[in-house]
Design a protein around this motif. Structure first.
Motif, short mmCIF file in Angstrom:
data_model
loop_
_atom_site.label_atom_id
_atom_site.label_comp_id
_atom_site.label_asym_id
_atom_site.label_seq_id
_atom_site.Cartn_x
_atom_site.Cartn_y
_atom_site.Cartn_z
N GLU A 1 0.82 -0.62 -0.09
CA GLU A 1 0.43 -0.30 -0.19
C GLU A 1 0.58 1.39 -0.22
OE1 GLU A 1 -2.70 -0.64 3.20
OE2 GLU A 1 -3.60 -2.08 2.41
N ALA A 2 2.38 0.88 0.51
CA ALA A 2 3.00 2.57 0.34
C ALA A 2 3.30 2.71 -0.82
CB ALA A 2 4.37 2.10 1.12
N ILE A 3 2.89 1.94 -1.73
CA ILE A 3 3.54 2.61 -3.56
C ILE A 3 2.88 3.34 -3.83
CG2 ILE A 3 3.62 1.54 -5.77
CD1 ILE A 3 4.04 -1.43 -4.82
N PRO A 4 2.77 4.70 -4.48
CA PRO A 4 1.33 5.70 -5.23
C PRO A 4 0.97 4.83 -5.80
CG PRO A 4 4.22 6.66 -4.82
CD PRO A 4 4.08 4.64 -3.96
N ALA A 5 -0.53 5.71 -6.20
CA ALA A 5 -1.42 5.29 -6.89
C ALA A 5 -2.16 3.74 -6.98
CB ALA A 5 -1.09 5.35 -8.76
N ALA A 6 -0.64 3.04 -7.58
CA ALA A 6 -1.02 0.81 -7.40
C ALA A 6 -1.45 0.56 -6.49
CB ALA A 6 -0.21 0.20 -8.86
N GLY A 7 -0.71 0.82 -5.14
CA GLY A 7 -0.81 -0.13 -4.39
C GLY A 7 -1.81 -0.50 -3.31
N THR A 8 -2.50 0.54 -3.50
CA THR A 8 -3.82 -0.40 -2.93
C THR A 8 -4.59 -1.78 -4.12
OG1 THR A 8 -4.82 1.77 -1.59
CG2 THR A 8 -6.21 0.12 -2.52
N HIS A 9 -4.22 -1.95 -4.92
CA HIS A 9 -4.84 -2.48 -6.04
C HIS A 9 -3.36 -3.17 -6.02
CE1 HIS A 9 -8.38 -0.12 -7.59
NE2 HIS A 9 -7.44 0.57 -8.20
N LEU A 10 -2.50 -3.82 -6.34
CA LEU A 10 -1.29 -4.30 -5.70
C LEU A 10 -1.33 -5.27 -4.22
CD1 LEU A 10 1.75 -3.10 -7.03
CD2 LEU A 10 0.05 -4.86 -7.85
#
Length: 107
Positions: free
Chosen positions: A65-74
């Motif tokens: 989730e720490a990854i911007p933009a795509a973190g939640t989906h990942l």
């Protein structure tokens, strides 16, 4: 039968990806069942790898989730994969216990 196990594994991956973008009812149950079906054909070495995969994905998916933009989906995708691996692990443990109990009583 190998095709059924492979199809269950592929469906679990597809469902984990789709569930990150679309609300799927009973997705956890479906992932557990598909993971469990995919484990029916595994040997002990594959089961050992499945245990490790389940642990790593279950504990580590939220860090994505720490990854911007795509973190939640990942994070949702990898948590779904972890759920499927957890289902596979539970079936593998049950099969191992059944074999051990059988070998204890049939000698």
């Amino acid at each position: 039968m190998d095709k059924i196990y492979a199809a269950a594994r592929a469906l679990a991956v597809i469902l984990a990806i789709v569930s990150a973008f679309v609300a799927v009812p009973n997705v956890v149950l479906a992932l557990l069942v598909l993971g469990g079906v995919s484990a029916l054909g595994n040997d002990s070495e594959q089961n050992s790898r499945t245990y490790l995969i389940a642990i790593v994905l279950t504990l580590g998916a939220s860090t994505l989730e720490a990854i911007p933009a795509a973190g939640t989906h990942l994070a949702t995708i990898f948590a779904g994969l972890g759920t499927a691996a957890m289902g596979a692990s539970m079936v593998a443990i049950a099969m191992t216990l059944a074999c051990r109990i059988k070998s204890d009583w049939v000698k």
